[in-house]
Design an enzyme around this catalytic site. Structure first.
Site, short mmCIF file in Angstrom:
data_model
loop_
_atom_site.label_atom_id
_atom_site.label_comp_id
_atom_site.label_asym_id
_atom_site.label_seq_id
_atom_site.Cartn_x
_atom_site.Cartn_y
_atom_site.Cartn_z
N CYS A 81 -2.32 -0.78 7.49
CA CYS A 81 -1.56 0.46 7.42
C CYS A 81 -1.73 1.30 8.69
O CYS A 81 -0.78 1.94 9.14
CB CYS A 81 -1.97 1.26 6.19
SG CYS A 81 -1.47 0.46 4.65
N CYS A 89 -6.13 1.45 5.54
CA CYS A 89 -6.75 0.22 6.02
C CYS A 89 -6.18 -0.10 7.40
O CYS A 89 -5.27 0.57 7.89
CB CYS A 89 -6.47 -0.93 5.06
SG CYS A 89 -4.76 -1.50 5.09
N GLU A 108 0.74 3.81 1.87
CA GLU A 108 1.13 4.18 3.23
C GLU A 108 2.30 3.33 3.70
O GLU A 108 3.20 3.83 4.38
CB GLU A 108 -0.06 3.97 4.20
CG GLU A 108 -1.30 4.74 3.82
CD GLU A 108 -2.29 3.93 2.97
OE1 GLU A 108 -3.49 4.09 3.17
OE2 GLU A 108 -1.84 3.15 2.10
N HIS A 159 0.84 -1.19 0.00
CA HIS A 159 0.00 0.00 0.00
C HIS A 159 0.88 1.24 0.00
O HIS A 159 2.04 1.21 0.43
CB HIS A 159 -0.90 0.00 1.23
CG HIS A 159 -1.98 -1.03 1.17
ND1 HIS A 159 -2.98 -1.11 2.11
CD2 HIS A 159 -2.24 -2.02 0.27
CE1 HIS A 159 -3.80 -2.10 1.79
NE2 HIS A 159 -3.36 -2.68 0.68
#
Length: 161
Positions: free
Chosen positions: A124, A121, A95, A93
């Site tokens: 993260c 999410c 992040e 991701h």
């Protein structure tokens, strides 16, 4: 561009279309998201402290691995809904990538603000909490109640523009 802008025009003053700082950094991570190699969603992220960009990241496969744009998406082939079965995804991701980029280059994340095109999410969120990030500014939401609850419990401010 979205966000607050000053448009004063009094007695010959020049119109000021400068975005506020949050809008400015969100617009930058929107451009970062265009580097994404995910077939499902393009996400960009940036870490900022004292109005200076520390690192940026986007979602996609790890360095030196083939991208999903080249070889396809297993989660797409298996019709896995968004937000489920993250372990089947070869990508990171945005992040995660921004935190990894900061670590790779010796940049301290503690006390920084994360700008992200989407709400993080739960996976993260846990990384963000442990990285010492104190504020998150997002453009779009993401349905992950556990992530929202954990960020709130950790005292991390989340702002959606």
């Amino acid at each position: 561009m979205t966000g607050k802008k000053s448009t004063k025009k009094d007695s010959g003053e020049k119109i000021n279309n400068r975005p506020d700082w949050d809008t400015y950094f969100l617009d930058i991570v929107e451009v970062v998201s265009r580097r994404s190699t995910c077939r499902r969603r393009s996400v960009g992220a940036g870490l900022v402290r004292d109005r200076r960009i520390l690192a940026t990241g986007y979602n996609g496969a790890p360095s030196k691995l083939k991208h999903c744009l080249e070889i396809g998406c297993l989660r797409e082939q298996l019709k896995v809904p968004s937000g489920e079965r993250h372990e089947l995804c070869r990508g990171l991701h945005a992040e995660q990538n921004v935190i990894i980029q900061a670590a790779l280059h010796g940049v301290i994340t503690k006390g920084s603000t994360l700008y992200c095109t989407n709400q993080p999410c739960v996976i993260c969120a846990k990384m963000i909490i442990n990285a010492g990030i104190v504020r998150i500014v997002i453009r779009d939401g993401y349905s992950d109640k556990l992530a929202t609850d954990m960020l709130k419990e950790a005292g991390i401010i989340v702002v959606q523009l």
